[in-house]
Design an enzyme around this catalytic site. Structure first.
Site, PDB file in Angstrom:
ATOM      1  N   GLU A 146       0.855  -1.186   0.000  1.00 58.49           N
ATOM      2  CA  GLU A 146       0.000   0.000   0.000  1.00 58.49           C
ATOM      3  C   GLU A 146       0.888   1.232   0.000  1.00 58.49           C
ATOM      4  OE1 GLU A 146      -3.322   0.890  -0.285  1.00 58.49           O
ATOM      5  OE2 GLU A 146      -2.404   2.864  -0.065  1.00 58.49           O
ATOM      6  N   ASP A 189      -7.307   1.975  -8.506  1.00 63.33           N
ATOM      7  CA  ASP A 189      -7.746   3.322  -8.882  1.00 63.33           C
ATOM      8  C   ASP A 189      -7.969   3.357 -10.392  1.00 63.33           C
ATOM      9  OD1 ASP A 189      -7.540   4.222  -6.250  1.00 63.33           O
ATOM     10  OD2 ASP A 189      -5.396   4.634  -6.473  1.00 63.33           O
ATOM     11  N   THR A 243     -13.371  -7.173   0.603  1.00 64.08           N
ATOM     12  CA  THR A 243     -12.565  -5.959   0.435  1.00 64.08           C
ATOM     13  C   THR A 243     -13.428  -4.760   0.824  1.00 64.08           C
ATOM     14  OG1 THR A 243     -13.276  -5.868  -1.872  1.00 64.08           O
ATOM     15  CG2 THR A 243     -11.142  -6.882  -1.468  1.00 64.08           C
ATOM     16  N   GLU A 244     -12.785  -3.723   1.322  1.00 64.96           N
ATOM     17  CA  GLU A 244     -13.554  -2.531   1.722  1.00 64.96           C
ATOM     18  C   GLU A 244     -14.277  -1.942   0.512  1.00 64.96           C
ATOM     19  OE1 GLU A 244     -10.723  -3.362   3.176  1.00 64.96           O
ATOM     20  OE2 GLU A 244     -11.293  -3.297   5.290  1.00 64.96           O
TER      21      GLU A 244
END
Ligand code: SAM
Length: 257
Positions: free
Chosen positions: A98, A156, A231-232
């Site tokens: 991350e 993204d 996953t969030e």
């Protein structure tokens, strides 16, 4: 921004022992690890190259693990996939990468707390998070064919055409994924942005090292459900009744020379 990101000069220079303390080989001690800190100034890059040439063979003091990291969650965000997958694949060491420092630290704290809670059965010792820019340093962390799975969950989207080069799927990056994933290994992708899904499919389909996994095999894979539901971002898309586009790509054997 990535300056001051610490990364090893090669996979054999990576000291994984702080990330996976339960998997440290009992016989190895010492801490003479070689790392580089990426600097902004070009002259510092040259110094780093010189330093790496000097120290490339000096890896004897790194505390080795009993097994290698084999699962990478690239752009792991808040760690939902790691935390859900770690108990399902307790024998696989998995690493979230991350780029955002505070998010990476959050995931590290989350895993630390889970390890304490589950001290009895040792769950979550196989999961860890590292702050890194996966677009730049993947082969510094993983050797050829080291990984059995890479997850690219809700990357993204970088909608604008001039930002497409920032996408984590591209011809160049797919070659890096091909390098670190072993034949038979799988790259997992999921997104709620159809255009990005089509982009990822197009780029993996045209890469000679990958083939698309059939829908039947995809749906039989327990990791797919985790990716969709744990996953969030996956949870957010569920709340908004959005669509989720999944595609898996198997790493093919290299052709004979
Ligand atoms: N995978 C998570 C999920 O599904 O909930 C998070 C998805 S979020 C939309 C994308 C994440 O990728 C962000 O946390 C972002 O900071 C991270 N990221 C973007 N570029 C990255 C890079 N080059 N290296 C590592 N992480 C990156």
């Amino acid at each position: 921004s990535d300056h001051n990101l610490v990364y090893p000069i090669s996979p054999s220079n990576m000291d994984w022992s702080p990330y996976f303390p339960h998997f440290v080989e009992p016989s190895t001690t010492g801490a003479n690890k070689e790392v580089e800190v990426e600097q902004q100034e070009p002259s510092a890059d040259l110094q780093a190259v010189a330093a790496s040439e000097e120290s490339a063979t000096n890896t004897g003091d790194i505390r080795r693990l009993t097994k290698d990291v084999e699962v990478a969650d690239i752009g792991c965000g808040f760690g939902g996939l790691l935390v859900a997958l770690a108990p399902k694949l307790p024998n696989a060491l998995m690493l979230g990468m991350e780029i955002r420092m505070q998010v990476a630290e959050y995931v590290q704290e989350r895993i630390k707390a889970l390890r304490v809670q589950r001290a009895d059965d040792g769950l979550y010792q196989n999961a860890a998070c590292l702050r890194a820019n996966s677009m730049k340093f993947l082969p510094n962390f993983f050797k050829k064919a080291q990984l059995s799975k890479i997850f690219l969950c809700f990357p993204d989207p970088h909608f604008k055409a001039r930002k497409h080069k920032a996408r984590i799927v591209s011809t160049t990056l797919n070659s890096e994924y091909a390098y670190v994933v072993r034949p038979g290994g799988v790259v997992y992708t999921i997104t709620d942005v159809e255009d990005l899904h089509l982009w990822m499919v197009e780029h993996f389909d045209k890469h000679p090292s990958f083939e698309r996994v059939s829908e039947q095999d995809q749906e039989a894979d327990q990791c797919v459900e985790v990716m969709r539901m744990e996953t969030e971002e996956g949870m957010k898309v569920t709340r908004n009744n959005g669509q989720k586009f999944v595609a898996l790509f198997r790493r093919l054997e290299d052709p004979p020379w």
